[in-house]
Motif scaffolding. Structure first.
Motif, PDB file in Angstrom:
ATOM      1  N   ILE A 166      -4.866  -0.784   1.870  1.00  0.00           N
ATOM      2  CA  ILE A 166      -4.064  -1.427   2.912  1.00  0.00           C
ATOM      3  C   ILE A 166      -2.793  -0.641   3.255  1.00  0.00           C
ATOM      4  O   ILE A 166      -2.321  -0.691   4.389  1.00  0.00           O
ATOM      5  CB  ILE A 166      -3.711  -2.881   2.543  1.00  0.00           C
ATOM      6  CG1 ILE A 166      -2.987  -2.957   1.185  1.00  0.00           C
ATOM      7  CG2 ILE A 166      -4.960  -3.748   2.553  1.00  0.00           C
ATOM      8  CD1 ILE A 166      -2.503  -4.363   0.817  1.00  0.00           C
ATOM      9  N   ASP A 167      -2.170   0.030   2.305  1.00  0.00           N
ATOM     10  CA  ASP A 167      -0.997   0.889   2.532  1.00  0.00           C
ATOM     11  C   ASP A 167       0.214   0.154   3.088  1.00  0.00           C
ATOM     12  O   ASP A 167       1.092   0.763   3.715  1.00  0.00           O
ATOM     13  CB  ASP A 167      -1.349   2.058   3.455  1.00  0.00           C
ATOM     14  CG  ASP A 167      -2.283   3.075   2.800  1.00  0.00           C
ATOM     15  OD1 ASP A 167      -2.506   2.957   1.583  1.00  0.00           O
ATOM     16  OD2 ASP A 167      -2.784   3.962   3.494  1.00  0.00           O
ATOM     17  N   THR A 168       0.273  -1.161   2.856  1.00  0.00           N
ATOM     18  CA  THR A 168       1.462  -1.932   3.242  1.00  0.00           C
ATOM     19  C   THR A 168       2.191  -2.448   1.998  1.00  0.00           C
ATOM     20  O   THR A 168       2.959  -3.413   2.080  1.00  0.00           O
ATOM     21  CB  THR A 168       1.086  -3.136   4.122  1.00  0.00           C
ATOM     22  OG1 THR A 168       0.067  -3.898   3.456  1.00  0.00           O
ATOM     23  CG2 THR A 168       0.610  -2.709   5.488  1.00  0.00           C
ATOM     24  N   ASP A 212       9.038  -1.778  -3.682  1.00  0.00           N
ATOM     25  CA  ASP A 212       9.462  -2.214  -5.014  1.00  0.00           C
ATOM     26  C   ASP A 212       8.265  -2.428  -5.935  1.00  0.00           C
ATOM     27  O   ASP A 212       8.399  -2.431  -7.155  1.00  0.00           O
ATOM     28  CB  ASP A 212      10.257  -3.521  -4.924  1.00  0.00           C
ATOM     29  CG  ASP A 212      11.644  -3.303  -4.348  1.00  0.00           C
ATOM     30  OD1 ASP A 212      12.138  -2.162  -4.441  1.00  0.00           O
ATOM     31  OD2 ASP A 212      12.224  -4.262  -3.797  1.00  0.00           O
ATOM     32  N   VAL A 213       7.065  -2.596  -5.319  1.00  0.00           N
ATOM     33  CA  VAL A 213       5.844  -2.767  -6.105  1.00  0.00           C
ATOM     34  C   VAL A 213       5.188  -1.416  -6.351  1.00  0.00           C
ATOM     35  O   VAL A 213       4.956  -1.019  -7.497  1.00  0.00           O
ATOM     36  CB  VAL A 213       4.864  -3.717  -5.380  1.00  0.00           C
ATOM     37  CG1 VAL A 213       3.534  -3.783  -6.135  1.00  0.00           C
ATOM     38  CG2 VAL A 213       5.477  -5.100  -5.235  1.00  0.00           C
ATOM     39  N   LEU A 214       4.892  -0.670  -5.255  1.00  0.00           N
ATOM     40  CA  LEU A 214       4.265   0.638  -5.407  1.00  0.00           C
ATOM     41  C   LEU A 214       5.344   1.712  -5.371  1.00  0.00           C
ATOM     42  O   LEU A 214       5.474   2.496  -4.451  1.00  0.00           O
ATOM     43  CB  LEU A 214       3.251   0.892  -4.282  1.00  0.00           C
ATOM     44  CG  LEU A 214       2.278   2.045  -4.548  1.00  0.00           C
ATOM     45  CD1 LEU A 214       1.390   1.739  -5.730  1.00  0.00           C
ATOM     46  CD2 LEU A 214       1.419   2.334  -3.324  1.00  0.00           C
ATOM     47  N   GLY A 215       6.112   1.713  -6.386  1.00  0.00           N
ATOM     48  CA  GLY A 215       7.233   2.628  -6.534  1.00  0.00           C
ATOM     49  C   GLY A 215       7.993   2.195  -7.774  1.00  0.00           C
ATOM     50  O   GLY A 215       8.879   2.888  -8.261  1.00  0.00           O
ATOM     51  N   PRO A 219      -9.241  -2.567  -4.368  1.00  0.00           N
ATOM     52  CA  PRO A 219      -8.590  -3.763  -4.900  1.00  0.00           C
ATOM     53  C   PRO A 219      -7.091  -3.753  -4.623  1.00  0.00           C
ATOM     54  O   PRO A 219      -6.510  -2.700  -4.334  1.00  0.00           O
ATOM     55  CB  PRO A 219      -8.870  -3.668  -6.409  1.00  0.00           C
ATOM     56  CG  PRO A 219      -9.073  -2.210  -6.664  1.00  0.00           C
ATOM     57  CD  PRO A 219      -9.734  -1.674  -5.435  1.00  0.00           C
ATOM     58  N   VAL A 220      -6.489  -4.927  -4.678  1.00  0.00           N
ATOM     59  CA  VAL A 220      -5.043  -5.045  -4.506  1.00  0.00           C
ATOM     60  C   VAL A 220      -4.401  -5.333  -5.861  1.00  0.00           C
ATOM     61  O   VAL A 220      -5.084  -5.692  -6.822  1.00  0.00           O
ATOM     62  CB  VAL A 220      -4.689  -6.152  -3.494  1.00  0.00           C
ATOM     63  CG1 VAL A 220      -5.166  -5.755  -2.106  1.00  0.00           C
ATOM     64  CG2 VAL A 220      -5.294  -7.492  -3.907  1.00  0.00           C
ATOM     65  N   ALA A 221      -3.094  -5.170  -5.933  1.00  0.00           N
ATOM     66  CA  ALA A 221      -2.389  -5.340  -7.211  1.00  0.00           C
ATOM     67  C   ALA A 221      -2.119  -6.803  -7.517  1.00  0.00           C
ATOM     68  O   ALA A 221      -2.170  -7.242  -8.662  1.00  0.00           O
ATOM     69  CB  ALA A 221      -1.075  -4.552  -7.180  1.00  0.00           C
TER      70      ALA A 221
END
Length: 377
Positions: free
Chosen positions: A201-203, A207-210, A246-248
């Motif tokens: 999805i790349d959205t 703060d989550v993917l970092g 999958p998503v986190a």
């Protein structure tokens, strides 16, 4: 006697090797053949010299402001950047890989068997501007350099008198490189609908993917669409296509994705909807808006595109993707890219780079099919 026979045989061999080249057909010349008895001009030969996308002319689009250069309508530009990835690096070599994959394409031999059109020979002048000069030591600086590259290339007056703003197709590079492109298109056309072909999805929230480690760490190939939404670059009529990773977080990630303006066509939805169903859904969603198309090559199944940073099984075939792209004809596409091509993971048949090169060809066709005027300033 033996010596005389030997000399006679040698003379016959020498004559046999004195090959007479026939006149060169006009249909053969673009494939690199020439009449070597009268000319050694190899400037039009394929598979030799500098490699540009589809053997297009190279233009120094980043020349100094007061330097006169050849005008163009559609510019191909490379973004050799891959330090925003969360998995396998290597996409900094993507621009060169895509160009290598396009060596078989030439403007003289690009008449479509599906449409009967040759998009290289219509109204738009298409050129290759080479690669943006990007540092690989500092992501923040590199993205500023890429933003400047887009601004310079898109600020030049186009070749067509009526459609004065050139459009850009970027060869990536990891997906972070789409962010500078969206910043550039915003200046000429305002906020756009993004059609995002990808398995992810790349959205994600930076703060989550970092990890919340730093602002620097939060700008990457999985957060750029969040940042684009945050900056007001994209419309709420945007769409993901081909999603399957999958998503986190089971609820938050998809809710946040919708808040960023996206709807989703998942990879397996194609089985139920068919390709025409996907096309109709995308076109209905973005109707009446300017569109930016970004293609992460991992939207394809790894069987068709193994050379990418974060491969996900269960993706679309190359034929399916090309059919869907071609079906988007009529949309006002103001910018596009093909990203996440990492040639080091490709096979000897260059499966991924060949696919990426053909995707670029389809993007050119969409731009040629529907010219777009820049917004009034």
């Amino acid at each position: 006697m033996y010596r005389i026979l030997s000399l006679t045989a040698f003379a016959g061999t020498a004559l046999a090797r004195d090959i007479t080249f026939p006149p060169v057909s006009g249909l053969q010349h673009p494939l690199g053949s020439m009449d070597v008895s009268t000319s050694m001009d190899v400037s039009t030969a394929l598979y030799s010299g500098l490699v540009t996308y589809a053997n297009l002319p190279y233009v120094h689009c980043l020349a100094a402001e007061n330097t006169a250069i050849e005008p163009y309508d559609i510019a191909i530009v490379g973004a050799p950047f891959d330090t925003g990835v969360t998995a396998r690096p290597g996409a900094r070599f993507g621009p060169n890989g895509i160009r290598q994959g396009s060596r078989r394409i030439a403007s003289q031999f690009s008449w479509s068997v599906y449409t009967g059109r040759n998009y290289f020979q219509e109204w738009a002048k298409v050129v290759d501007c080479g690669d943006a000069p990007l540092t690989f030591l500092d992501n923040t600086v590199a993205l500023k350099q890429l933003t400047k590259t887009h601004e310079v290339i898109s600020a030049r007056k186009a070749n067509a008198s009526e459609y004065t703003v050139p459009r850009i197709i970027t060869l990536g590079g990891d997906h972070t490189t789409t962010l500078p492109a969206l910043r550039s298109t915003f200046k000429h056309w305002g906020a756009v609908s993004v059609i995002h072909f990808d398995s992810h999805i790349d959205t994600w929230d930076p703060d989550v993917l970092g990890g919340g480690l730093s602002h620097y760490a939060g700008v990457n190939h999985g957060t750029f669409l969040h940042i684009a939404h945050e900056e007001g670059l994209i419309l709420n009529s945007s769409f993901h296509a081909g999603i399957r990773a999958p998503v986190a977080n089971r609820k938050y990630d998809l809710q946040h994705d919708k808040a960023c303006g996206f709807h989703i066509v998942k990879a397996r939805d194609l089985d139920r909807m068919g390709m025409q169903g996907v096309i109709d859904t995308l076109k209905k969603r973005v109707a009446g808006t300017k569109v930016y198309i970004t293609v992460d090559i991992d939207v394809l199944d790894p069987a068709f595109a193994p050379a990418t940073g974060t491969a996900e099984v269960g993706g679309w075939t190359t034929r399916e993707l090309l059919t869907i792209l071609d079906g988007l004809s009529g949309l006002e596409v103001v910018g596009a890219d093909v990203v996440e091509v990492a040639p080091i993971y490709d096979n000897p048949g260059e499966t991924t780079t060949l696919a990426a090169a053909e995707v670029v060809h389809s993007l050119i066709a969409l731009m040629v099919d529907t010219p777009v005027k820049g917004k009034a300033t």
